[in-house]
Design a protein around this motif. Structure first.
Motif, PDB file in Angstrom:
ATOM      1  N   GLY A   1      12.359 -43.758   0.445  1.00  0.00           N
ATOM      2  CA  GLY A   1      12.460 -44.990   0.847  1.00  0.00           C
ATOM      3  C   GLY A   1      13.452 -45.946   0.420  1.00  0.00           C
ATOM      4  N   GLU A   2      14.125 -45.363  -0.606  1.00  0.00           N
ATOM      5  CA  GLU A   2      15.179 -46.177  -1.122  1.00  0.00           C
ATOM      6  C   GLU A   2      16.672 -46.349  -0.503  1.00  0.00           C
ATOM      7  OE1 GLU A   2      14.839 -47.514  -4.248  1.00  0.00           O
ATOM      8  OE2 GLU A   2      13.092 -46.503  -5.056  1.00  0.00           O
ATOM      9  N   PRO A   3      17.389 -47.395  -0.694  1.00  0.00           N
ATOM     10  CA  PRO A   3      18.618 -47.584  -0.024  1.00  0.00           C
ATOM     11  C   PRO A   3      19.681 -46.569  -0.418  1.00  0.00           C
ATOM     12  CG  PRO A   3      18.610 -49.301  -1.868  1.00  0.00           C
ATOM     13  CD  PRO A   3      17.194 -48.353  -1.804  1.00  0.00           C
ATOM     14  N   PRO A   4      20.489 -46.417   0.463  1.00  0.00           N
ATOM     15  CA  PRO A   4      21.506 -45.442   0.065  1.00  0.00           C
ATOM     16  C   PRO A   4      22.197 -45.542  -1.130  1.00  0.00           C
ATOM     17  CG  PRO A   4      21.761 -46.242   2.303  1.00  0.00           C
ATOM     18  CD  PRO A   4      20.884 -47.118   1.721  1.00  0.00           C
ATOM     19  N   GLU A   5      22.429 -46.870  -1.820  1.00  0.00           N
ATOM     20  CA  GLU A   5      23.169 -46.894  -3.027  1.00  0.00           C
ATOM     21  C   GLU A   5      22.456 -46.436  -4.154  1.00  0.00           C
ATOM     22  OE1 GLU A   5      24.669 -49.791  -0.139  1.00  0.00           O
ATOM     23  OE2 GLU A   5      22.763 -49.330  -0.749  1.00  0.00           O
ATOM     24  N   THR A   6      21.106 -46.689  -4.076  1.00  0.00           N
ATOM     25  CA  THR A   6      20.315 -46.067  -4.907  1.00  0.00           C
ATOM     26  C   THR A   6      19.944 -44.813  -5.046  1.00  0.00           C
ATOM     27  OG1 THR A   6      18.862 -48.186  -5.044  1.00  0.00           O
ATOM     28  CG2 THR A   6      17.761 -46.292  -6.127  1.00  0.00           C
ATOM     29  N   CYS A   7      20.113 -44.100  -3.781  1.00  0.00           N
ATOM     30  CA  CYS A   7      20.050 -42.586  -3.710  1.00  0.00           C
ATOM     31  C   CYS A   7      21.333 -42.136  -4.179  1.00  0.00           C
ATOM     32  CB  CYS A   7      19.971 -42.316  -2.283  1.00  0.00           C
ATOM     33  SG  CYS A   7      18.464 -42.821  -1.384  1.00  0.00           S
ATOM     34  N   ALA A   8      22.347 -42.783  -4.046  1.00  0.00           N
ATOM     35  CA  ALA A   8      23.544 -42.203  -4.684  1.00  0.00           C
ATOM     36  C   ALA A   8      23.675 -42.222  -6.162  1.00  0.00           C
ATOM     37  CB  ALA A   8      24.855 -42.948  -4.089  1.00  0.00           C
ATOM     38  N   ARG A   9      23.059 -43.396  -6.759  1.00  0.00           N
ATOM     39  CA  ARG A   9      23.002 -43.450  -8.175  1.00  0.00           C
ATOM     40  C   ARG A   9      21.832 -42.128  -8.769  1.00  0.00           C
ATOM     41  NH1 ARG A   9      24.593 -44.001 -12.781  1.00  0.00           N
ATOM     42  NH2 ARG A   9      23.040 -45.032 -14.550  1.00  0.00           N
ATOM     43  N   TYR A  10      20.991 -41.817  -7.976  1.00  0.00           N
ATOM     44  CA  TYR A  10      19.847 -40.844  -8.229  1.00  0.00           C
ATOM     45  C   TYR A  10      20.737 -39.585  -8.319  1.00  0.00           C
ATOM     46  CZ  TYR A  10      15.793 -43.416  -7.392  1.00  0.00           C
ATOM     47  OH  TYR A  10      14.740 -44.429  -7.497  1.00  0.00           O
ATOM     48  N   GLY A  11      21.745 -39.363  -7.094  1.00  0.00           N
ATOM     49  CA  GLY A  11      22.651 -38.055  -6.994  1.00  0.00           C
ATOM     50  C   GLY A  11      23.353 -38.213  -8.414  1.00  0.00           C
ATOM     51  N   ALA A  12      24.330 -39.053  -8.754  1.00  0.00           N
ATOM     52  CA  ALA A  12      25.048 -39.041  -9.833  1.00  0.00           C
ATOM     53  C   ALA A  12      24.370 -38.820 -11.130  1.00  0.00           C
ATOM     54  CB  ALA A  12      25.748 -40.488  -9.900  1.00  0.00           C
ATOM     55  N   VAL A  13      23.228 -39.167 -11.478  1.00  0.00           N
ATOM     56  CA  VAL A  13      22.634 -38.835 -12.607  1.00  0.00           C
ATOM     57  C   VAL A  13      22.096 -37.290 -12.710  1.00  0.00           C
ATOM     58  CG1 VAL A  13      20.287 -39.126 -13.911  1.00  0.00           C
ATOM     59  CG2 VAL A  13      21.592 -41.161 -13.101  1.00  0.00           C
ATOM     60  N   ALA A  14      21.557 -37.012 -11.390  1.00  0.00           N
ATOM     61  CA  ALA A  14      21.251 -35.408 -11.099  1.00  0.00           C
ATOM     62  C   ALA A  14      22.394 -34.639 -11.329  1.00  0.00           C
ATOM     63  CB  ALA A  14      20.522 -35.075 -10.156  1.00  0.00           C
ATOM     64  N   GLY A  15      23.592 -35.015 -10.850  1.00  0.00           N
ATOM     65  CA  GLY A  15      24.526 -33.988 -11.060  1.00  0.00           C
ATOM     66  C   GLY A  15      25.214 -34.089 -12.307  1.00  0.00           C
ATOM     67  N   ALA A  16      25.145 -35.270 -13.122  1.00  0.00           N
ATOM     68  CA  ALA A  16      25.554 -35.007 -14.569  1.00  0.00           C
ATOM     69  C   ALA A  16      24.743 -34.251 -15.476  1.00  0.00           C
ATOM     70  CB  ALA A  16      25.776 -36.599 -15.047  1.00  0.00           C
ATOM     71  N   HIS A  17      23.387 -34.481 -14.899  1.00  0.00           N
ATOM     72  CA  HIS A  17      22.347 -33.523 -16.098  1.00  0.00           C
ATOM     73  C   HIS A  17      22.746 -32.147 -15.462  1.00  0.00           C
ATOM     74  CE1 HIS A  17      18.489 -32.030 -17.258  1.00  0.00           C
ATOM     75  NE2 HIS A  17      18.617 -31.236 -16.429  1.00  0.00           N
ATOM     76  N   ALA A  18      22.914 -31.716 -14.327  1.00  0.00           N
ATOM     77  CA  ALA A  18      23.251 -30.313 -13.983  1.00  0.00           C
ATOM     78  C   ALA A  18      24.719 -29.741 -14.698  1.00  0.00           C
ATOM     79  CB  ALA A  18      23.546 -30.357 -12.287  1.00  0.00           C
ATOM     80  N   CYS A  19      25.586 -30.339 -15.023  1.00  0.00           N
ATOM     81  CA  CYS A  19      26.743 -30.184 -15.736  1.00  0.00           C
ATOM     82  C   CYS A  19      26.486 -29.754 -17.176  1.00  0.00           C
ATOM     83  CB  CYS A  19      27.941 -31.331 -15.771  1.00  0.00           C
ATOM     84  SG  CYS A  19      28.544 -31.428 -13.988  1.00  0.00           S
ATOM     85  N   THR A  20      25.272 -30.115 -17.817  1.00  0.00           N
ATOM     86  CA  THR A  20      24.966 -29.738 -18.941  1.00  0.00           C
ATOM     87  C   THR A  20      23.990 -28.426 -19.110  1.00  0.00           C
ATOM     88  OG1 THR A  20      22.875 -30.988 -19.152  1.00  0.00           O
ATOM     89  CG2 THR A  20      25.025 -32.142 -19.414  1.00  0.00           C
ATOM     90  N   VAL A  21      23.783 -27.846 -18.179  1.00  0.00           N
ATOM     91  CA  VAL A  21      23.186 -26.689 -17.863  1.00  0.00           C
ATOM     92  C   VAL A  21      24.027 -25.622 -17.993  1.00  0.00           C
ATOM     93  CG1 VAL A  21      21.054 -25.377 -16.899  1.00  0.00           C
ATOM     94  CG2 VAL A  21      21.170 -27.905 -17.054  1.00  0.00           C
ATOM     95  N   PRO A  22      23.911 -24.642 -18.945  1.00  0.00           N
ATOM     96  CA  PRO A  22      24.529 -23.300 -18.697  1.00  0.00           C
ATOM     97  C   PRO A  22      24.393 -22.740 -17.179  1.00  0.00           C
ATOM     98  CG  PRO A  22      23.468 -23.373 -20.757  1.00  0.00           C
ATOM     99  CD  PRO A  22      22.671 -24.639 -19.894  1.00  0.00           C
ATOM    100  N   ALA A  23      25.356 -21.838 -16.922  1.00  0.00           N
ATOM    101  CA  ALA A  23      25.317 -21.319 -15.677  1.00  0.00           C
ATOM    102  C   ALA A  23      24.284 -20.357 -15.532  1.00  0.00           C
ATOM    103  CB  ALA A  23      26.660 -20.719 -15.225  1.00  0.00           C
TER     104      ALA A  23
END
Length: 307
Positions: free
Chosen positions: A262-284
């Motif tokens: 139920g979060e607004p799109p801006e919050t959803c996108a913030r969640y996405g940015a945080v998760a994407g940044a985390h993924a970049c620190t995980v070895p392939a």
């Protein structure tokens, strides 16, 4: 008695295996051979797998449907889902499990080589099975792998919410258009878009998309919602960047988590940015997604500056 469907998100397609090859630089200059001291590894995990992993790590009830071969690669995919407690319906694929080779540079960039021989022209998901699984879900995320395009007319009929990821679409390839126009939420990369806003508005104008997100790596993302385009700043990675593989899938999973809670799109996108940044620190070579507690903490105001 609860009236909620038993599944939060049905992920359609995108199951497969990647072979990860660390390389000294990209593009890789021609040579007869390279010595890969850090090792070449094969692990389960393509776009649908990573979205399913991300959703499950955030506490969403997730079901994954795709075609898999009766081969060692298919066994890796099945084992991955079993390990993480993700429901998997694997239909037989005589052509074998989808696979790819990812060349990963020291800066985390990647070059993916996809084996397109693992599909057949007549591949289809049974319509009855699709209707049953979609009807038991709150949302369906459709990858652009075969044979998902043929499933779109079935999925749009019951009125279930749909999302898709067009990846590095150039805005012109007609293969991607049915996905772009059928989904309520459309993700894509801005990498090949000379004018991201133009493409995003065209997607929203020609299809049913309520939200369009174009990710732009370290530059953040573009968010089109309610007719308004905004910029989403990139999140600070919590550790050194080692591999961008799976960052877009992590972004999509976290965005959908926000949307379904139920979060607004801006919050959803913030969640996405945080998760994407985390993924970049995980070895392939690893399949690891951010958990809900860490996501919410790091997405909160000032969360990224905390130790």
């Amino acid at each position: 008695m609860s009236t909620h469907p038993p599944t939060d998100v049905l992920v359609l397609g995108g199951a497969g295996v990647d072979t990860i090859v660390p390389v000294p630089e990209l593009p890789l200059p021609y040579a007869d051979s390279y010595m890969i001291d850090s090792g070449i590894r094969t692990r389960a995990g393509q776009t649908g797998d990573f979205v399913a992993l991300g959703l499950a790590a955030l506490g969403l009830r997730t079901h994954h449907l795709d075609l898999l071969g009766d081969d060692p690669e298919g066994d890796l995919v099945r084992a991955l889902h079993c390990e993480h407690g993700i429901a998997l319906t694997a239909l037989p694929q005589p052509a074998g499990t989808k696979r790819a080779v990812n060349l990963v540079g020291p800066d985390g960039r990647r070059l993916s080589l996809y084996d397109t021989s693992r599909t057949r022209p007549g591949d289809r998901f049974p319509p009855e099975l699709l209707r049953m699984l979609a009807g038991a879900s709150r949302h369906v995320h459709v990858t652009i792998t075969q044979p998902c395009a043929e499933a779109l007319p079935v999925l749009t009929s019951p009125g279930v919410g749909l999302s898709t990821d067009l990846h590095d679409w150039d805005g012109e390839n007609p293969y991607h258009e049915p996905f772009a126009h059928a989904a309520d939420v459309v993700f894509l990369s801005a990498a090949k878009l000379p004018d991201p806003e133009r493409t995003m508005r065209r997607i929203a104008g020609r299809g049913r998309a309520e939200v369009v997100v174009a990710t732009a790596g370290a530059e953040g993302a573009y968010l089109l919602a309610g007719g308004e385009l905004t910029r989403v700043p990139a999140a600070e990675p919590p550790a050194p960047v080692v591999d961008s593989n799976g960052a877009g899938d992590a972004f999509a999973a976290a965005f959908l988590y926000g949307r379904l809670t139920g979060e607004p799109p801006e919050t959803c996108a913030r969640y996405g940015a945080v998760a994407g940044a985390h993924a970049c620190t995980v070895p392939a070579s690893r399949a690891e997604s951010i958990g809900r507690a860490e996501l919410l903490e790091r997405a909160a105001p000032g969360g990224e500056s905390r130790p």
